[in-house]
Design a protein around this motif. Structure first.
Motif, PDB file in Angstrom:
ATOM      1  N   SER A 152      31.927 -18.402 -53.605  1.00 37.39           N
ATOM      2  CA  SER A 152      33.087 -19.276 -53.473  1.00 37.39           C
ATOM      3  C   SER A 152      34.334 -18.485 -53.827  1.00 37.39           C
ATOM      4  N   ARG A 153      35.498 -19.015 -53.495  1.00 37.31           N
ATOM      5  CA  ARG A 153      36.752 -18.334 -53.849  1.00 37.31           C
ATOM      6  C   ARG A 153      36.873 -18.160 -55.354  1.00 37.31           C
ATOM      7  N   GLN A 154      36.488 -19.185 -56.079  1.00 34.79           N
ATOM      8  CA  GLN A 154      36.577 -19.117 -57.540  1.00 34.79           C
ATOM      9  C   GLN A 154      35.676 -18.003 -58.075  1.00 34.79           C
ATOM     10  N   GLN A 155      34.454 -17.915 -57.573  1.00 33.94           N
ATOM     11  CA  GLN A 155      33.535 -16.873 -58.026  1.00 33.94           C
ATOM     12  C   GLN A 155      34.038 -15.486 -57.637  1.00 33.94           C
ATOM     13  N   ALA A 156      34.627 -15.372 -56.447  1.00 35.25           N
ATOM     14  CA  ALA A 156      35.102 -14.080 -55.965  1.00 35.25           C
ATOM     15  C   ALA A 156      36.276 -13.563 -56.794  1.00 35.25           C
ATOM     16  N   ARG A 157      37.030 -14.449 -57.417  1.00 37.43           N
ATOM     17  CA  ARG A 157      38.212 -14.050 -58.180  1.00 37.43           C
ATOM     18  C   ARG A 157      37.943 -13.830 -59.665  1.00 37.43           C
ATOM     19  N   GLU A 158      36.732 -14.100 -60.127  1.00 39.75           N
ATOM     20  CA  GLU A 158      36.444 -14.024 -61.559  1.00 39.75           C
ATOM     21  C   GLU A 158      36.734 -12.649 -62.149  1.00 39.75           C
ATOM     22  N   GLU A 159      36.451 -11.571 -61.390  1.00 38.25           N
ATOM     23  CA  GLU A 159      36.680 -10.231 -61.925  1.00 38.25           C
ATOM     24  C   GLU A 159      38.167  -9.948 -62.126  1.00 38.25           C
ATOM     25  N   GLN A 160      39.035 -10.674 -61.436  1.00 35.60           N
ATOM     26  CA  GLN A 160      40.473 -10.440 -61.517  1.00 35.60           C
ATOM     27  C   GLN A 160      41.135 -11.238 -62.641  1.00 35.60           C
ATOM     28  N   GLN A 161      40.392 -12.114 -63.262  1.00 34.44           N
ATOM     29  CA  GLN A 161      40.972 -12.966 -64.285  1.00 34.44           C
ATOM     30  C   GLN A 161      40.889 -12.312 -65.660  1.00 34.44           C
ATOM     31  N   LEU A 162      41.824 -12.665 -66.507  1.00 39.03           N
ATOM     32  CA  LEU A 162      41.882 -12.110 -67.856  1.00 39.03           C
ATOM     33  C   LEU A 162      40.667 -12.532 -68.676  1.00 39.03           C
ATOM     34  N   LEU A 163      40.304 -13.800 -68.605  1.00 36.13           N
ATOM     35  CA  LEU A 163      39.194 -14.327 -69.394  1.00 36.13           C
ATOM     36  C   LEU A 163      38.053 -14.759 -68.479  1.00 36.13           C
ATOM     37  N   SER A 164      36.839 -14.608 -68.964  1.00 33.58           N
ATOM     38  CA  SER A 164      35.674 -15.077 -68.223  1.00 33.58           C
ATOM     39  C   SER A 164      35.615 -16.606 -68.336  1.00 33.58           C
ATOM     40  N   PRO A 165      34.809 -17.262 -67.512  1.00 35.52           N
ATOM     41  CA  PRO A 165      34.684 -18.727 -67.633  1.00 35.52           C
ATOM     42  C   PRO A 165      34.247 -19.174 -69.030  1.00 35.52           C
ATOM     43  N   ASP A 166      33.339 -18.428 -69.661  1.00 33.80           N
ATOM     44  CA  ASP A 166      32.913 -18.778 -71.016  1.00 33.80           C
ATOM     45  C   ASP A 166      34.057 -18.628 -72.014  1.00 33.80           C
ATOM     46  N   GLN A 167      34.843 -17.579 -71.850  1.00 35.26           N
ATOM     47  CA  GLN A 167      35.986 -17.377 -72.737  1.00 35.26           C
ATOM     48  C   GLN A 167      37.039 -18.462 -72.514  1.00 35.26           C
ATOM     49  N   GLU A 168      37.220 -18.877 -71.269  1.00 31.54           N
ATOM     50  CA  GLU A 168      38.169 -19.964 -70.991  1.00 31.54           C
ATOM     51  C   GLU A 168      37.711 -21.250 -71.659  1.00 31.54           C
ATOM     52  N   ARG A 169      36.400 -21.524 -71.602  1.00 29.53           N
ATOM     53  CA  ARG A 169      35.872 -22.727 -72.259  1.00 29.53           C
ATOM     54  C   ARG A 169      36.096 -22.665 -73.771  1.00 29.53           C
ATOM     55  N   LEU A 170      35.939 -21.491 -74.374  1.00 34.57           N
ATOM     56  CA  LEU A 170      36.207 -21.313 -75.801  1.00 34.57           C
ATOM     57  C   LEU A 170      37.674 -21.604 -76.116  1.00 34.57           C
ATOM     58  N   LEU A 171      38.571 -21.087 -75.289  1.00 30.84           N
ATOM     59  CA  LEU A 171      40.001 -21.315 -75.480  1.00 30.84           C
ATOM     60  C   LEU A 171      40.339 -22.801 -75.360  1.00 30.84           C
ATOM     61  N   VAL A 172      39.787 -23.457 -74.359  1.00 26.80           N
ATOM     62  CA  VAL A 172      40.035 -24.894 -74.176  1.00 26.80           C
ATOM     63  C   VAL A 172      39.510 -25.683 -75.370  1.00 26.80           C
ATOM     64  N   ARG A 173      38.321 -25.318 -75.847  1.00 27.25           N
ATOM     65  CA  ARG A 173      37.753 -26.023 -77.005  1.00 27.25           C
ATOM     66  C   ARG A 173      38.640 -25.865 -78.229  1.00 27.25           C
ATOM     67  N   TRP A 174      39.154 -24.653 -78.438  1.00 32.36           N
ATOM     68  CA  TRP A 174      40.050 -24.395 -79.567  1.00 32.36           C
ATOM     69  C   TRP A 174      41.310 -25.258 -79.450  1.00 32.36           C
ATOM     70  N   ILE A 175      41.892 -25.317 -78.260  1.00 27.01           N
ATOM     71  CA  ILE A 175      43.098 -26.128 -78.040  1.00 27.01           C
ATOM     72  C   ILE A 175      42.816 -27.597 -78.314  1.00 27.01           C
ATOM     73  N   LEU A 176      41.704 -28.109 -77.783  1.00 29.28           N
ATOM     74  CA  LEU A 176      41.368 -29.522 -77.984  1.00 29.28           C
ATOM     75  C   LEU A 176      41.061 -29.835 -79.439  1.00 29.28           C
ATOM     76  N   ASP A 177      40.398 -28.902 -80.131  1.00 31.63           N
ATOM     77  CA  ASP A 177      40.120 -29.120 -81.558  1.00 31.63           C
ATOM     78  C   ASP A 177      41.420 -29.211 -82.357  1.00 31.63           C
ATOM     79  N   LEU A 178      42.376 -28.337 -82.051  1.00 31.07           N
ATOM     80  CA  LEU A 178      43.664 -28.409 -82.741  1.00 31.07           C
ATOM     81  C   LEU A 178      44.406 -29.701 -82.411  1.00 31.07           C
ATOM     82  N   GLU A 179      44.299 -30.122 -81.172  1.00 34.86           N
ATOM     83  CA  GLU A 179      44.973 -31.356 -80.767  1.00 34.86           C
ATOM     84  C   GLU A 179      44.389 -32.560 -81.492  1.00 34.86           C
TER      85      GLU A 179
END
Length: 107
Positions: A47-74
């Motif tokens: 998929s387009r999303q899968q094809a672009r993963e190497e170009q992103q700063l964070l991996s999907p797992d790292q993005e989920r960690l970041l989102v969890r941190w944001i939601l926990d603070l909220e």
């Protein structure tokens, strides 16, 4: 989170694997997806999303960690600022061997 279109493609792939339809074209028509897209995915295309993963700063797992941190603070009543999110993303990136500096417009 997957889009409806991406979910339809995945459902069509599953139906094709189960041999519910006699051909790729019949499966694509039944699920209202492109015949070419379905054929490409059957042959291992991404998929387009899968094809672009190497170009992103964070991996999907790292993005989920970041989102969890944001939601926990909220939930705690102290939502992070953009600068704090950039800083934490930089820490995550650095820990995995990526760059430590995050662009101002990254968020």
């Amino acid at each position: 989170m997957t889009s409806r279109h991406e979910q339809a493609i995945q459902d069509a792939l599953d139906a094709y694997d189960r041999r519910e339809y006699p051909s790729i074209r019949a499966t694509a028509d039944a699920y209202h997806v492109s015949n070419a897209t379905l054929a490409r995915r059957i042959k291992g295309g991404r998929s387009r999303q899968q094809a672009r993963e190497e170009q992103q700063l964070l991996s999907p797992d790292q993005e989920r960690l970041l989102v969890r941190w944001i939601l926990d603070l909220e939930v705690a009543g102290a939502p992070p600022t953009f600068a704090q999110v950039r800083e934490f993303a930089g820490l995550i990136s650095t820990a995995s061997g990526g760059p430590s500096t995050i662009g101002v417009n990254w968020i």
